[in-house]
Design a protein around this motif. Structure first.
Motif, PDB file in Angstrom:
ATOM      1  N   SER A 121       5.533   6.975  -0.724  1.00 30.34           N
ATOM      2  CA  SER A 121       5.538   8.403  -0.447  1.00 30.34           C
ATOM      3  C   SER A 121       5.492   8.640   1.052  1.00 30.34           C
ATOM      4  O   SER A 121       4.548   8.258   1.729  1.00 30.34           O
ATOM      5  CB  SER A 121       4.340   9.075  -1.122  1.00 30.34           C
ATOM      6  OG  SER A 121       4.299  10.438  -0.805  1.00 30.34           O
ATOM      7  N   GLU A 122       6.544   9.263   1.597  1.00 28.66           N
ATOM      8  CA  GLU A 122       6.618   9.458   3.036  1.00 28.66           C
ATOM      9  C   GLU A 122       5.506  10.367   3.559  1.00 28.66           C
ATOM     10  O   GLU A 122       5.082  10.244   4.697  1.00 28.66           O
ATOM     11  CB  GLU A 122       7.983  10.075   3.399  1.00 28.66           C
ATOM     12  CG  GLU A 122       9.138   9.108   3.302  1.00 28.66           C
ATOM     13  CD  GLU A 122       9.035   7.991   4.336  1.00 28.66           C
ATOM     14  OE1 GLU A 122       8.406   8.209   5.381  1.00 28.66           O
ATOM     15  OE2 GLU A 122       9.567   6.910   4.084  1.00 28.66           O
ATOM     16  N   LYS A 123       4.999  11.255   2.703  1.00 29.09           N
ATOM     17  CA  LYS A 123       3.967  12.177   3.192  1.00 29.09           C
ATOM     18  C   LYS A 123       2.694  11.429   3.563  1.00 29.09           C
ATOM     19  O   LYS A 123       1.900  11.913   4.370  1.00 29.09           O
ATOM     20  CB  LYS A 123       3.678  13.263   2.161  1.00 29.09           C
ATOM     21  CG  LYS A 123       2.945  12.765   0.915  1.00 29.09           C
ATOM     22  CD  LYS A 123       2.627  13.920  -0.012  1.00 29.09           C
ATOM     23  CE  LYS A 123       1.873  13.443  -1.250  1.00 29.09           C
ATOM     24  NZ  LYS A 123       1.528  14.564  -2.141  1.00 29.09           N
ATOM     25  N   TYR A 124       2.468  10.248   2.945  1.00 26.15           N
ATOM     26  CA  TYR A 124       1.308   9.458   3.294  1.00 26.15           C
ATOM     27  C   TYR A 124       1.578   8.589   4.511  1.00 26.15           C
ATOM     28  O   TYR A 124       0.669   8.206   5.228  1.00 26.15           O
ATOM     29  CB  TYR A 124       0.889   8.574   2.113  1.00 26.15           C
ATOM     30  CG  TYR A 124       0.350   9.361   0.947  1.00 26.15           C
ATOM     31  CD1 TYR A 124      -0.635  10.329   1.139  1.00 26.15           C
ATOM     32  CD2 TYR A 124       0.827   9.138  -0.333  1.00 26.15           C
ATOM     33  CE1 TYR A 124      -1.122  11.059   0.067  1.00 26.15           C
ATOM     34  CE2 TYR A 124       0.342   9.871  -1.410  1.00 26.15           C
ATOM     35  CZ  TYR A 124      -0.632  10.822  -1.198  1.00 26.15           C
ATOM     36  OH  TYR A 124      -1.108  11.538  -2.264  1.00 26.15           O
ATOM     37  N   ALA A 125       2.852   8.228   4.716  1.00 29.06           N
ATOM     38  CA  ALA A 125       3.187   7.349   5.835  1.00 29.06           C
ATOM     39  C   ALA A 125       3.195   8.105   7.168  1.00 29.06           C
ATOM     40  O   ALA A 125       2.877   7.541   8.204  1.00 29.06           O
ATOM     41  CB  ALA A 125       4.544   6.700   5.597  1.00 29.06           C
ATOM     42  N   LYS A 126       3.569   9.384   7.124  1.00 33.27           N
ATOM     43  CA  LYS A 126       3.677  10.165   8.354  1.00 33.27           C
ATOM     44  C   LYS A 126       2.330  10.765   8.746  1.00 33.27           C
ATOM     45  O   LYS A 126       1.599  11.278   7.918  1.00 33.27           O
ATOM     46  CB  LYS A 126       4.712  11.276   8.172  1.00 33.27           C
ATOM     47  CG  LYS A 126       6.144  10.759   8.021  1.00 33.27           C
ATOM     48  CD  LYS A 126       7.117  11.916   7.859  1.00 33.27           C
ATOM     49  CE  LYS A 126       8.544  11.396   7.733  1.00 33.27           C
ATOM     50  NZ  LYS A 126       9.504  12.502   7.542  1.00 33.27           N
ATOM     51  N   THR A 161       0.828  -1.207   0.000  1.00 35.70           N
ATOM     52  CA  THR A 161       0.000   0.000   0.000  1.00 35.70           C
ATOM     53  C   THR A 161       0.861   1.256   0.000  1.00 35.70           C
ATOM     54  O   THR A 161       1.779   1.388   0.805  1.00 35.70           O
ATOM     55  CB  THR A 161      -0.901   0.001   1.253  1.00 35.70           C
ATOM     56  OG1 THR A 161      -1.619  -1.226   1.295  1.00 35.70           O
ATOM     57  CG2 THR A 161      -1.856   1.172   1.228  1.00 35.70           C
ATOM     58  N   THR A 162       0.584   2.181  -0.908  1.00 37.19           N
ATOM     59  CA  THR A 162       1.360   3.421  -0.999  1.00 37.19           C
ATOM     60  C   THR A 162       0.568   4.641  -0.534  1.00 37.19           C
ATOM     61  O   THR A 162       1.114   5.730  -0.472  1.00 37.19           O
ATOM     62  CB  THR A 162       1.827   3.651  -2.446  1.00 37.19           C
ATOM     63  OG1 THR A 162       0.697   3.677  -3.311  1.00 37.19           O
ATOM     64  CG2 THR A 162       2.784   2.548  -2.889  1.00 37.19           C
ATOM     65  N   LYS A 163      -0.701   4.457  -0.260  1.00 39.87           N
ATOM     66  CA  LYS A 163      -1.515   5.545   0.280  1.00 39.87           C
ATOM     67  C   LYS A 163      -2.664   4.925   1.064  1.00 39.87           C
ATOM     68  O   LYS A 163      -3.295   3.976   0.600  1.00 39.87           O
ATOM     69  CB  LYS A 163      -2.077   6.431  -0.830  1.00 39.87           C
ATOM     70  CG  LYS A 163      -2.927   7.580  -0.302  1.00 39.87           C
ATOM     71  CD  LYS A 163      -3.457   8.450  -1.436  1.00 39.87           C
ATOM     72  CE  LYS A 163      -4.315   9.581  -0.878  1.00 39.87           C
ATOM     73  NZ  LYS A 163      -4.855  10.446  -1.951  1.00 39.87           N
TER      74      LYS A 163
END
Length: 544
Positions: A426-431, A389-391
């Protein structure tokens, strides 16, 4: 291997996709007749054997009457058609075939949206010799549908299916046709999940012939749970025996309209409770229960109101004369549908959507857990951590009368500790994703996935701390879900090795520990176990 889940019990009828050399099969309508079929006054059209091509050599299904094959029918003019060809066992002589043709002609003449149309018959198809032809229904049997959607079938869907079945039966009865073998195996679903009756052409017409081997179908093993007691030689009998030349005391009565109603009550019970009739009895014990004049057990279920229980009890009454008509059943279900459709939304129980967040490392089986909860494949899963999952996204899932919103989140780190490149994740979705979900309306429960292989307490504690950092003091219950058990027996072995570690170091962070299995036999059990645990958090003050 990721933990996987199935949307339905896979049966042989699910296999046999046409090979590339075949053009796509066309839709068969009830008025379809093969131009090359020869018609006689004694029965339905006979379709030449050479028009049929088996998609598989073995049967797609087998039953008390014969084998069902999935075939392509290739008429001399017109497109290919995907059909079901049912080879009948008991038609071994010309006399029995002649009688059967007269019965099957009734099927040919039936035209109703809840009746599977019959296209004709064919001979020489298999060693049984005699076969019926009808459109292939990709939705499978109602029995498989109920089993595959257990715990996840909305009440309105159940009522709609029952209405379809009752309407089809009422149509048959209006034409003085007795089905004689009404079970969830003889109810088929089309592409739009509409229920249609099949195999009624193998039963007798009121006032029709005596002695058809097909009229015994309702009393055959396997259908005994749906069979009226009088068909088993017990209870009140209203129909005549079935055969010529057989001593009366050795004959069974013929199916009739009241026995169809008994079977309809059993089908209703099966759909509403998602349990087989006489679920606590073995097949042989059902006959014994009838002999003792026991009433069919009606278990408690949220979809079984007192009024519905009473109607099912009337349908399955030992006293044949007290059973309602099929038209009464249609009227009853239509009224239930009207009431349910007009019920105020706020008056329905358990309509609050509970929010569950699934978190954990990349590759820990989060998406597979979503599929297990859903009861079908809705989230992408892969053995390759780079394709996880990426988002984060949400899924609407129901179990019983309760609606859930389940969030599949981006993994914190790859389970093998190998970093993912910027194009893969994408780190912006993980954080801060859990924080964002909580701010949308709160979180009722958080499921923290951890794989059984390469299990490390430090990883679990680190993941838990990430979650707490995002929640910033908000209290959300956490359940630890251990995944990736490829064989059931490894669960016991793994738990005996790690239970002391859990008790010593992880009890303080997890309200519960839930272990899941990917073995087909235990998928339903795992799903039910998880929802039983989830139900403990359905309290008004669960969110803080």
């Amino acid at each position: 291997m990721n933990m996987t889940a199935h949307s339905a019990c896979i049966t042989k009828s699910d296999i046999g996709i046409p090979p590339p050399c075949h053009p796509p099969p066309s839709v068969v309508r009830s008025s379809t007749l093969m131009t090359s079929a020869s018609t006689t006054l004694a029965g339905p059209p006979v379709i030449p054997r050479e028009q049929f091509f088996k998609l598989k050599e073995w049967p797609a299904a087998s039953g008390g009457f014969g084998h069902v094959y999935q075939c392509i029918m290739r008429p001399p003019a017109g497109p290919d058609v995907e059909v079901a060809v049912k080879a009948i066992f008991c038609l071994t002589d010309d006399a029995s075939k002649k009688r059967a043709r007269r019965e099957m002609k009734l099927w040919m003449q039936a035209r109703h949206e809840n009746i599977v149309p019959m296209l004709g018959i064919t001979e020489g198809f298999s060693e049984e010799g005699f076969a019926m032809v009808s459109p292939w229904m990709k939705g499978g049997t109602l029995a498989d549908y109920v089993e595959g959607h257990k715990g996840n079938m909305p009440f309105m869907k159940k009522l709609t299916l029952i209405k379809d079945i009752a309407s089809g039966l009422a149509y048959l009865h209006s034409r003085q046709i007795v089905h004689g073998d009404l079970t969830t195996r003889n109810i088929i679903l089309d592409d739009s999940e509409r229920a249609l009756l099949i195999d009624f052409g193998l039963s007798n017409v009121l006032g029709g012939m005596v002695g058809s081997c097909l009229s015994l179908s309702a009393a055959r093993p396997g259908a005994v749970r749906f069979a009226a007691p009088e068909l088993l030689g017990m209870g009140e009998q209203t129909s005549r025996p079935t055969g010529d030349g057989i001593p009366v005391e050795d004959q069974l009565p013929m199916p009739d309209m009241p026995s169809d109603i008994y079977s309809l009550g059993c089908v209703m019970l099966n759909i509403l409770t998602e349990k087989h009739p006489w679920s606590r009895y073995r097949d042989l014990a059902v006959a014994g229960a009838h002999h003792s004049r026991k009433l069919i057990p009606i278990p408690d279920h949220s979809h079984l109101s007192r009024k519905r229980k009473q109607f099912i009890r009337k349908c399955t009454s030992i006293q044949v004369s007290k059973r309602p008509s099929s038209q009464d059943a249609v009227t009853f279900i239509q009224e239930e549908l009207r009431i349910e459709a007009n019920a105020p939304q706020q008056s329905k129980p358990d309509e609050h959507s509970y929010t569950i967040v699934i978190a954990g490392a990349v590759g820990s089986g989060k998406s597979s857990l979503v599929n297990l909860l859903s009861g079908k494949h809705v989230a992408h899963t892969s053995n390759d951590a780079r394709r996880c999952t990426t988002k984060w996204r949400d899924y609407s899932i129901s179990f019983g009368d309760t609606a859930y919103k389940v969030f599949d989140t981006v993994g914190f780190v790859c389970s093998n500790d190998s970093p993912l490149g910027p194009k893969e994740r994408s780190e912006k979705y993980a954080k801060q994703q859990i924080k964002a979900i909580h701010e949308q309306g709160g979180i009722d429960l958080l499921l923290l996935c951890t794989p059984s292989r390469n299990f490390r307490v430090e990883t679990v504690l680190n993941d838990y701390q990430r979650i707490q950092d995002e929640l910033r003091g908000r209290q959300v219950p956490v359940v630890l879900v251990v995944t990736h058990f490829e064989e059931p027996f490894t669960i016991e072995s793994w738990w005996s090795t790690n239970s002391s570690t859990f008790r010593a170091q992880l009890n303080s962070i997890a309200n519960h520990i839930c272990i899941t299995s990917i073995h087909d036999k235990y998928l339903d059990e795992s799903r039910e176990h998880i929802f039983q645990m989830v139900a403990q958090y359905h309290t008004p003050n669960a969110r803080q």
